[in-house]
Design a protein around this motif. Structure first.
Motif, mmCIF file in Angstrom:
data_model
loop_
_atom_site.group_PDB
_atom_site.id
_atom_site.type_symbol
_atom_site.label_atom_id
_atom_site.label_comp_id
_atom_site.label_asym_id
_atom_site.label_seq_id
_atom_site.Cartn_x
_atom_site.Cartn_y
_atom_site.Cartn_z
ATOM 1 N N LYS A 1 0.912 -1.193 -0.041
ATOM 2 C CA LYS A 1 0.066 -0.133 -0.014
ATOM 3 C C LYS A 1 0.747 1.186 -0.045
ATOM 4 N N GLN A 2 0.502 2.166 -0.871
ATOM 5 C CA GLN A 2 1.089 3.458 -0.775
ATOM 6 C C GLN A 2 0.354 4.678 -0.550
ATOM 7 N N ILE A 3 0.976 5.697 0.065
ATOM 8 C CA ILE A 3 0.301 6.931 0.267
ATOM 9 C C ILE A 3 1.105 8.120 0.015
ATOM 10 N N GLN A 4 0.505 9.162 -0.720
ATOM 11 C CA GLN A 4 1.105 10.509 -0.805
ATOM 12 C C GLN A 4 0.478 11.509 -0.157
ATOM 13 N N ASP A 5 0.895 12.124 0.747
ATOM 14 C CA ASP A 5 0.178 13.227 1.216
ATOM 15 C C ASP A 5 0.772 14.599 1.208
ATOM 16 N N ASN A 6 0.180 15.529 1.811
ATOM 17 C CA ASN A 6 0.672 17.003 1.479
ATOM 18 C C ASN A 6 1.908 17.388 2.299
ATOM 19 N N GLY B 1 4.785 16.135 1.715
ATOM 20 C CA GLY B 1 5.871 15.780 1.071
ATOM 21 C C GLY B 1 6.771 14.411 0.975
ATOM 22 N N ILE B 2 6.053 13.593 1.957
ATOM 23 C CA ILE B 2 6.518 12.310 2.323
ATOM 24 C C ILE B 2 5.664 11.069 1.840
ATOM 25 N N ALA B 3 6.146 10.344 0.993
ATOM 26 C CA ALA B 3 5.304 9.071 0.596
ATOM 27 C C ALA B 3 5.989 7.818 1.221
ATOM 28 N N ILE B 4 4.812 7.043 1.678
ATOM 29 C CA ILE B 4 5.282 5.944 2.472
ATOM 30 C C ILE B 4 4.643 4.752 2.005
ATOM 31 N N GLN B 5 5.432 3.622 1.563
ATOM 32 C CA GLN B 5 4.945 2.533 0.953
ATOM 33 C C GLN B 5 5.246 1.307 1.771
ATOM 34 N N VAL B 6 4.284 0.510 1.976
ATOM 35 C CA VAL B 6 4.147 -0.669 3.068
ATOM 36 C C VAL B 6 4.037 -2.113 2.341
ATOM 37 N N SER B 7 4.973 -3.007 2.594
ATOM 38 C CA SER B 7 4.727 -4.462 2.337
ATOM 39 C C SER B 7 4.688 -5.117 3.428
ATOM 40 N N ILE C 1 10.166 4.947 2.886
ATOM 41 C CA ILE C 1 9.796 6.443 3.008
ATOM 42 C C ILE C 1 10.716 7.297 2.011
ATOM 43 N N LEU C 2 9.834 7.736 1.114
ATOM 44 C CA LEU C 2 10.377 8.661 0.157
ATOM 45 C C LEU C 2 10.224 10.087 0.382
ATOM 46 N N ASN C 3 11.357 10.906 0.280
ATOM 47 C CA ASN C 3 11.325 12.334 0.600
ATOM 48 C C ASN C 3 11.052 12.966 -0.793
ATOM 49 N N ASN C 4 10.005 13.583 -1.153
ATOM 50 C CA ASN C 4 9.560 14.445 -2.024
ATOM 51 C C ASN C 4 9.542 15.807 -1.805
ATOM 52 N N ARG C 5 10.344 16.115 -0.633
ATOM 53 C CA ARG C 5 10.490 17.616 -0.509
ATOM 54 C C ARG C 5 11.677 18.189 -1.274
ATOM 55 N N ASP C 6 12.142 19.524 -1.107
ATOM 56 C CA ASP C 6 13.036 19.968 -1.428
ATOM 57 C C ASP C 6 14.434 20.063 -0.664
ATOM 58 N N GLN C 7 14.084 19.560 0.702
ATOM 59 C CA GLN C 7 15.242 19.612 1.394
ATOM 60 C C GLN C 7 15.276 18.352 2.406
ATOM 61 N N PRO C 8 16.479 18.026 2.892
ATOM 62 C CA PRO C 8 16.437 16.693 3.581
ATOM 63 C C PRO C 8 15.672 16.725 4.902
ATOM 64 N N VAL C 9 15.341 15.668 5.406
ATOM 65 C CA VAL C 9 14.342 15.430 6.523
ATOM 66 C C VAL C 9 14.990 14.326 7.341
ATOM 67 N N ARG C 10 14.817 14.616 8.648
ATOM 68 C CA ARG C 10 15.325 13.384 9.513
ATOM 69 C C ARG C 10 13.998 12.742 10.452
ATOM 70 N N ALA D 1 4.449 12.970 9.614
ATOM 71 C CA ALA D 1 4.090 12.084 8.390
ATOM 72 C C ALA D 1 3.118 10.786 8.553
ATOM 73 N N PRO D 2 2.161 10.841 8.229
ATOM 74 C CA PRO D 2 1.234 9.716 8.396
ATOM 75 C C PRO D 2 1.563 8.621 7.576
#
Length: 129
Positions: free
Chosen positions: A3-8, A10-16, A39-48, A115-116
Motif C-alpha cells: 500500500k502506498q500513500i502520498q500526502d501534503n 511531501g513524504i510518500a510511505i509504501q508498506v509491504s 519512506i520517500l522524501n519528495n520535498r526539496d530539502q532533507p528530512v530526519r 508524516a502519516p
C-alpha cells in the motif's frame, strides 16, 4: 500486500507485509508478521526521521500503542528525492489485524512535522477475500 500513500507533507510511505508462518504458533495463539516500510522524501530539502508512533489493532479489538525514537535503532536523514527502507515485525494474537500511525520528522530548518503512516492489514494468507 502493498500500500502506498502520498500526502501534503511531501513524504510518500509504501508498506509491504508478510506472514511469518515459521515464527507463528496458532495454538498459543501467536501470529507473526513482517513489514517493510519505504519512506520517500519528495520535498526539496532533507528530512530526519526522529520518532515513530504505531497503533496496532487485532481482530478482537485489542489495541497496542507503540512510541519510540527512530526506527530499528536509527534516526535516518533522507535527502530530497531519496528513500529509506527498513523492515520490522509485529506479533498478534489473532489471524488478522491492522497497523497505522505516524513518523515525527524534522526538516532542514528545524521544523517538526508528522508524516502519516497509512493503515495496512496484517493477515494470515487466505483469511481475506
Amino acid at each position: 500486500m502493498s500500500k502506498q500513500i502520498q500526502d501534503n507533507c511531501g513524504i510518500a510511505i509504501q508498506v509491504s507485509t508478510q506472514y511469518l508462518q515459521q515464527q507463528s504458533d496458532p495454538g498459543r495463539p501467536s501470529y507473526a508478521f513482517a513489514y517493510t516500510i519505504t519512506i520517500l522524501n519528495n520535498r526539496d530539502q532533507p528530512v530526519r526521521l526522529l520518532s515513530r508512533h504505531w497503533i496496532i489493532t487485532d481482530q478482537n479489538g485489542k489495541v497496542d500503542e507503540v512510541k519510540g525514537n527512530g526506527v530499528v535503532g536509527q534516526q535516518p536523514l533522507i535527502a530530497p528525492g531519496h528513500s529509506y527502507q527498513y523492515s520490522s515485525g509485529a506479533v498478534l494474537q489473532t489471524e488478522i489485524g491492522d497497523m497505522h500511525g505516524s513518523y515525527t520528522m524534522q526538516d532542514a530548518d528545524g521544523e517538526l512535522f508528522d508524516a502519516p503512516i497509512p493503515l495496512f492489514v496484517l493477515a494470515v494468507p487466505h483469511m481475506l477475500h
